[in-house]
Design an enzyme around this catalytic site. Structure first.
Site, PDB file in Angstrom:
ATOM      1  N   GLU A 164      40.197   9.966  24.962  1.00 52.56           N
ATOM      2  CA  GLU A 164      40.987  11.077  24.446  1.00 52.56           C
ATOM      3  C   GLU A 164      40.247  11.788  23.398  1.00 52.56           C
ATOM      4  O   GLU A 164      39.595  11.216  22.528  1.00 52.56           O
ATOM      5  CB  GLU A 164      42.359  10.600  23.795  1.00 52.56           C
ATOM      6  CG  GLU A 164      43.262  11.777  23.249  1.00 52.56           C
ATOM      7  CD  GLU A 164      44.732  11.309  22.946  1.00 52.56           C
ATOM      8  OE1 GLU A 164      44.897   9.953  22.757  1.00 52.56           O
ATOM      9  OE2 GLU A 164      45.623  12.311  22.742  1.00 52.56           O
ATOM     10  N   GLY A 207      42.962   5.392  14.638  1.00 52.57           N
ATOM     11  CA  GLY A 207      43.439   4.137  14.505  1.00 52.57           C
ATOM     12  C   GLY A 207      43.422   3.287  15.724  1.00 52.57           C
ATOM     13  O   GLY A 207      43.126   2.056  15.786  1.00 52.57           O
ATOM     14  N   ALA A 208      43.947   3.843  16.567  1.00 58.15           N
ATOM     15  CA  ALA A 208      43.880   3.024  17.904  1.00 58.15           C
ATOM     16  C   ALA A 208      44.315   4.125  19.180  1.00 58.15           C
ATOM     17  O   ALA A 208      44.515   5.058  18.920  1.00 58.15           O
ATOM     18  CB  ALA A 208      45.062   2.156  17.871  1.00 58.15           C
ATOM     19  N   GLU A 261      45.888   4.334  23.290  1.00 59.43           N
ATOM     20  CA  GLU A 261      47.103   3.883  24.236  1.00 59.43           C
ATOM     21  C   GLU A 261      46.677   3.761  25.633  1.00 59.43           C
ATOM     22  O   GLU A 261      47.660   3.892  26.464  1.00 59.43           O
ATOM     23  CB  GLU A 261      48.340   4.808  24.117  1.00 59.43           C
ATOM     24  CG  GLU A 261      48.005   6.256  24.611  1.00 59.43           C
ATOM     25  CD  GLU A 261      47.730   7.148  23.674  1.00 59.43           C
ATOM     26  OE1 GLU A 261      47.021   7.097  22.603  1.00 59.43           O
ATOM     27  OE2 GLU A 261      48.210   8.757  24.081  1.00 59.43           O
ATOM     28  N   HIS A 291      53.405   2.036  17.884  1.00 57.62           N
ATOM     29  CA  HIS A 291      52.913   3.277  18.435  1.00 57.62           C
ATOM     30  C   HIS A 291      52.329   3.377  19.804  1.00 57.62           C
ATOM     31  O   HIS A 291      52.712   3.940  20.572  1.00 57.62           O
ATOM     32  CB  HIS A 291      52.372   4.025  17.052  1.00 57.62           C
ATOM     33  CG  HIS A 291      51.805   5.392  17.542  1.00 57.62           C
ATOM     34  ND1 HIS A 291      52.438   6.466  17.161  1.00 57.62           N
ATOM     35  CD2 HIS A 291      50.840   5.808  18.412  1.00 57.62           C
ATOM     36  CE1 HIS A 291      51.727   7.566  17.482  1.00 57.62           C
ATOM     37  NE2 HIS A 291      50.969   7.136  18.368  1.00 57.62           N
ATOM     38  N   GLU A 292      51.264   2.605  19.755  1.00 53.18           N
ATOM     39  CA  GLU A 292      50.505   2.484  21.118  1.00 53.18           C
ATOM     40  C   GLU A 292      51.137   2.166  22.154  1.00 53.18           C
ATOM     41  O   GLU A 292      51.252   2.518  23.313  1.00 53.18           O
ATOM     42  CB  GLU A 292      49.103   1.768  20.839  1.00 53.18           C
ATOM     43  CG  GLU A 292      48.382   2.241  19.516  1.00 53.18           C
ATOM     44  CD  GLU A 292      47.920   3.766  19.633  1.00 53.18           C
ATOM     45  OE1 GLU A 292      48.056   4.294  20.618  1.00 53.18           O
ATOM     46  OE2 GLU A 292      48.024   4.438  18.595  1.00 53.18           O
ATOM     47  N   GLU A 340      52.664  12.920  20.875  1.00 56.75           N
ATOM     48  CA  GLU A 340      52.409  12.162  19.389  1.00 56.75           C
ATOM     49  C   GLU A 340      53.654  12.485  18.489  1.00 56.75           C
ATOM     50  O   GLU A 340      53.946  11.399  17.840  1.00 56.75           O
ATOM     51  CB  GLU A 340      51.136  13.002  18.745  1.00 56.75           C
ATOM     52  CG  GLU A 340      50.027  12.637  19.687  1.00 56.75           C
ATOM     53  CD  GLU A 340      49.531  11.157  19.687  1.00 56.75           C
ATOM     54  OE1 GLU A 340      50.376  10.219  19.126  1.00 56.75           O
ATOM     55  OE2 GLU A 340      48.776  10.814  20.838  1.00 56.75           O
TER      56      GLU A 340
HETATM   57  N1  TRP Z   1      46.488   9.023  21.039  1.00 62.44           N
HETATM   58  C1  TRP Z   1      45.734   8.320  20.048  1.00 62.44           C
HETATM   59  C2  TRP Z   1      46.982   7.921  19.038  1.00 62.44           C
HETATM   60  O1  TRP Z   1      47.625   8.659  18.389  1.00 62.44           O
HETATM   61  C3  TRP Z   1      44.973   9.078  19.079  1.00 62.44           C
HETATM   62  C4  TRP Z   1      43.401   8.979  19.180  1.00 62.44           C
HETATM   63  C5  TRP Z   1      42.732   7.714  19.287  1.00 62.44           C
HETATM   64  C6  TRP Z   1      42.467   9.787  19.256  1.00 62.44           C
HETATM   65  N2  TRP Z   1      41.217   7.931  19.292  1.00 62.44           N
HETATM   66  C7  TRP Z   1      41.144   9.443  19.387  1.00 62.44           C
HETATM   67  C8  TRP Z   1      42.467  11.361  19.161  1.00 62.44           C
HETATM   68  C9  TRP Z   1      39.951   9.827  19.313  1.00 62.44           C
HETATM   69  C10 TRP Z   1      41.178  12.015  19.501  1.00 62.44           C
HETATM   70  C11 TRP Z   1      40.105  11.291  19.407  1.00 62.44           C
HETATM   71  O2  TRP Z   1      47.619   7.090  19.218  1.00 62.44           O
HETATM   72 ZN    ZN Z   2      49.642   8.312  19.368  1.00 60.96          ZN
END
Ligand code: TRP
Ligand code: ZN
Length: 885
Positions: free
Chosen positions: A126, A266-267, A269, A302-303, A325
């Site tokens: 992503e 952070g993480a 999904e 969240h994830e 989001e």
């Molecule tokens: N979808 C992820 C979240 O909000 C966000 C995310 C994780 C992301 N790594 C990324 C967005 C790298 C852009 C680039 O849980």
């Molecule tokens: Zn998210």
């Protein structure tokens, strides 16, 4: 020659894809100095698309080794490759395309696509990282079924993971092995993931509401095996909560989490293979603070929640990012509220919103929750899309009520399961399920800027009426000058001497009164409105925007006595806290004016009395008390000041310090007895009551050490004696802020000495130092960057040092000589060549150049300096050019 500028992409230009990729087979051959990716794609032209339509696949930094269409090798001249795509001018209606590309994960410092983090291979796709792995239609409305084989050295990479179920493993020649994974759910490329490494695993299981058994695994480096329990518990709680609260059951037999050290956010999904920044999944009493424990719980949730809000129902295009989001942040906030204290969670979230999102909305990067254009989508993973987006979902929840909202979410998931949809589809499902018209409400998605609501009240003693007049306006934002009124659910009550008064609006029959007739949600939807309450037999203090029912700036001319009344006995916990902050803001601003005028600071005794009363109120949750006695942060104060003029960071800092000192010395006995009562050496527990106890105890310790050398000794003793990271760090922080140079340097050196082997502790150690408001802060920061513990390629370290300095050390970042700005610009320029996403994010504080008294020219000059750099990434280019526009 002038370089070509990166292109802007517009929502209005959206077109559905002309080709679909029904099946995707990938083979990864991972080596130390390269990887070969073979992609076999079953492609079909979309019904209705012209036969002459070219096939344009995304692809970046790929070296094409071979390409075949239905088994026939394509010669040069039959396709066109540029730095962003592979084009086939004419293709059949249905065919199989096979490409082999060579990539270099070991040299990928952008942490996007396939890269190496320490000892392992991992991916981050992503938003548009998959195109750095293979040629593909890398857009979320192209959903495909994936079968993935990962092949690597068996000794170095015993664990090979991808999405879905493992369907085959094989031992191969020359010490290599492979694993094949199949994910039965069609998904967009951004949810693809792969991991290969020497990982240890913690295993558990979860039985879903329909009785299916799910294997839960958390993969970490062997040294971190003792830090997975909290994440595992959080995961199981999330899975149960989503069944109970949203009716969402997990849909595969495996759920994997992998912890990696080098991660941009952070993480992530990815379907059944979530990848986490170690800082958001690992937790142990010795290395993780209470805030860290709570962050792990909410990010794991969240994830996990994305499995439905994001994966089963995904986004049509990246302009719809808030669809997944905003909704998922709302879901994780509700989860955290149910697991702990709802009011405390709300106060924390509102603080972020008011400090960061309001500032974003007031600055050059302002954009709607659903942006209508971007150059680089990575720049739009913002507090507006996430946190304001969640507020928009929360307002729908408030307007519909919990039951109708649940019917709306059920309809949304059922109607759109397996689809890539829009924010409009979400709103429509909510309308269809509830019968509530959300027509004008939709403006929250398209209009940027924070609405300003001003309210005033008139009590008519003779008529026994109270008239509340509410006006709203939204200031212009770049590119959006004309603003329309928005629909604002205004939760409120009226406070009388003995408590909240019964409410009846003029013209209402008594039988419309509900069980709690002291609480209302007024709908404010035009430029100015009046609400007349009848039968009001005393002059009330209005309790407004309860629970922060809308993301607006509310202005009501409260007297300090009014605020004191709200603080001491309003029924709404959020309003009580908010009143305590408003009172503190007024007093800090008084003191700032006094210091400006060269007079002695004179702290209003009303604030001291009110803090004393809050401390003495044993009916309050200690965590609430801690928040109510903590002064508003410098960034929040600067945001408020720049809303009406320009912020004087030094003045704010001095005034806040002097109010803190006044509270520290006037109430020293109270802080002493609080600390004595709350301090504990019992074994650590990350439970709500224990977290609350520690937060208040450490707030008291902060005041004690601000007040006296004895207080600093107490902090030093707590640092050395603590059996957990929360108390240890609070002790260290108090010593570092209020101790003398010798005490500070000794304690900091001791901390590194004892904890240098724990990366996550070292990061907190770095961050604490980067934020110290000492005169030599900048040279300290530069020394930290030269320290062995620092690594410019690791985003956590960059955030802990450079990020914390620029956004958490205002007096030093905004040094009068501009050295703080120059430092940040130089670091951004270097980082841009390595990791554009991180470089672009670090720039945030410079974009606010218009807000600072006597600093704007210097800040803007650094942005101009950056703008002149050739070969800027689109990420940094977009932020710089918008900031200078
Ligand atoms: N979808 C992820 C979240 O909000 C966000 C995310 C994780 C992301 N790594 C990324 C967005 C790298 C852009 C680039 O849980
Ligand atoms: Zn998210």
């Amino acid at each position: 020659m002038r370089e070509a500028q990166p292109a802007t992409i517009y929502l209005k230009d959206y077109e559905p894809p002309a080709y679909r990729i029904e099946q995707t087979q990938l083979h990864f051959a991972l080596h130390e100095d390269y990887a070969l990716v073979t992609a076999t794609l079953s492609i079909a032209r979309t019904a209705g698309a012209p036969e002459t339509q070219a096939l344009v696949l995304h692809g970046q930094a790929l070296k094409l080794e071979s390409i075949q269409l239905d088994g026939n090798t394509l010669g040069e001249g039959t396709y066109v490759i540029d730095e962003a795509s592979l084009t086939l001018e004419a293709v059949p209606g249905e065919f199989e395309l096979r490409t082999v590309v060579r990539i270099e994960p070991q040299n990928n410092t952008s942490l996007e696509g396939l890269y190496k983090s320490r000892t392992m291979f991992c991916t981050q796709c992503e938003a548009e990282g998959f195109r750095k792995i293979t040629y593909f239609l890398d857009r979320p409305d192209v959903m495909s079924i994936y079968t993935v084989t990962v092949e690597a050295d068996a000794a170095r990479y015993p664990v090979l993971l991808s999405n879905g179920n493992c369907v085959a493993t094989e031992a191969l020649a020359s010490g290599r092995h492979s694993a094949t994974w199949h994910d039965p759910f069609p998904k967009p490329a951004y949810l693809f993931a792969l991991v290969a490494g020497d990982l240890s695993v913690v295993e558990d299981s979860f039985t879903t509401c329909s009785g299916r058994e799910v294997d839960l695994k958390i993969f970490v480096e062997p040294k971190d095996l003792d830090k997975c329990d909290h994440a595992m518990d959080s995961l199981k709680r999330s899975m149960r909560w989503d069944e109970e609260t949203f009716g969402r059951e997990y849909d595969l037999d495996i759920f994997n989490i992998v912890a990696v050290d080098d991660f941009n956010m952070g993480a992530m999904e990815n379907k059944s293979l979530n990848i986490f920044n170690t800082s958001c999944v690992l937790a142990s009493p010795d290395t993780t603070t209470d805030a860290g424990y709570q962050r792990v719980e909410s990010i794991v949730a969240h994830e996990y929640f994305h499995n439905w809000s994001g994966n089963r129902v995904t986004c049509r295009d990246w302009f719809q990012l808030s669809l997944k989001e905003g909704f998922t942040v709302f879901r994780d906030a509700e989860f955290s509220s149910d697991m702990g204290s709802r009011t405390v969670k709300r106060v924390e979230d509102v603080t972020v919103l008011r400090t960061s999102q309001f500032a974003e909305d007031a600055g050059p990067m302002a954009h709607p929750v659903r942006p209508d254009s971007f150059i680089e989508i990575s720049n739009f993973y913002t507090v507006t899309v996430y946190e304001k987006g969640a507020e928009v979902v929360r307002m729908i929840h408030t307007l519909l009520g919990a039951e109708s909202f649940r019917r709306g979410s059920d309809l949304y998931f059922q109607r759109h399961d397996g689809q890539a949809v829009t924010c409009e589809d979400f709103v429509l499902a909510m309308e269809d399920a509830s019968g509530v018209d959300l027509g004008l409400f939709r403006r929250w998605y398209s209009q940027a800027g924070t609405p300003e609501v001003s309210a005033s009240g008139v009590y008519d003693e003779e008529a026994q009426t109270y008239t509340l007049t509410v006006a709203q306006r939204t200031p212009p934002t770049p590119g959006q000058t004309d603003k329309q009124p928005v629909v604002i659910p205004l939760a409120m009550g009226l406070l009388g001497d003995a408590g909240n008064l019964p409410l009846r609006l003029e013209g209402e029959l008594p039988d419309t009164e509900t069980s709690d007739n002291t609480h209302r949600v007024l709908t404010v939807d035009s430029a100015e409105q009046r609400f007349v309450f009848t039968g009001v037999n005393e002059a009330p203090v209005p309790s407004l925007l309860r629970g922060f029912s809308a993301p607006v700036r509310l202005d009501y001319p409260y007297t300090r006595k009014d605020l004191q009344a709200l603080i001491s006995h309003d029924a709404d916990g959020f309003v009580r806290w908010d009143a305590s902050q408003q009172l503190a803001v007024q007093v800090i601003m008084d003191v700032q004016a006094q210091l400006d005028a060269g007079s002695e600071p004179d702290v209003d005794p009303l604030l001291i009395d009110s803090v004393a009363a809050v401390i003495a109120d044993t009916s309050l949750d200690p965590a609430m008390v801690a928040m109510m006695v903590t002064l508003p942060g410098e960034n929040y104060l600067a945001e408020l000041a720049s809303h009406t003029g320009q912020a004087d960071v030094d003045g704010i800092h001095a005034a806040r310090d002097s109010v803190r000192e006044a509270l520290a010395s006037a109430l020293s006995e109270q802080w002493q007895s609080l600390f004595g009562r709350l301090h504990s050496v019992e074994p650590y527990q990350a439970s709500g009551p224990e977290i609350a106890r520690r937060s208040l105890c450490n707030a008291a310790l902060g005041y004690l050490s601000a007040d006296s050398v004895d207080g600093v000794e107490l902090a030093l003793a707590q640092y050395h004696g603590a059996n957990n990271m929360t108390d240890r760090l609070a002790g260290l922080q108090a010593v570092a802020y209020f101790g003398n140079d010798v005490q500070r340097d000794a304690a900091l050196a001791d901390c590194f000495d004892k904890w240098h082997h724990e990366a996550l502790v070292v990061n907190q150690w770095l961050q604490l130092q980067a934020m110290l408001p000492l005169e030599d802060a900048l040279s300290r920061v530069q020394a930290l960057m030269a320290h062995d513990a620092f690594d410019l390629r690791n985003p956590n370290k960059v955030r802990a040092v450079i990020g914390a300095f620029a956004s958490g050390n205002p007096v030093n970042f905004h040094r009068r000589d501009g050295a703080g700005y120059r430092f940040l610009r130089e670091q951004v320029a270097v980082l841009d060549g390595m990791n554009p996403q991180i470089a672009s994010r670090l720039l945030g504080p410079l974009t606010k150049w218009r807000n600072y008294q006597g600093r704007g020219d210097m800040m803007r000059a650094e942005l101009e300096e950056l703008a002149a750099v050739s070969g800027l990434s689109p990420d940094v280019f977009e932020v710089v050019s918008r900031s200078l526009a």
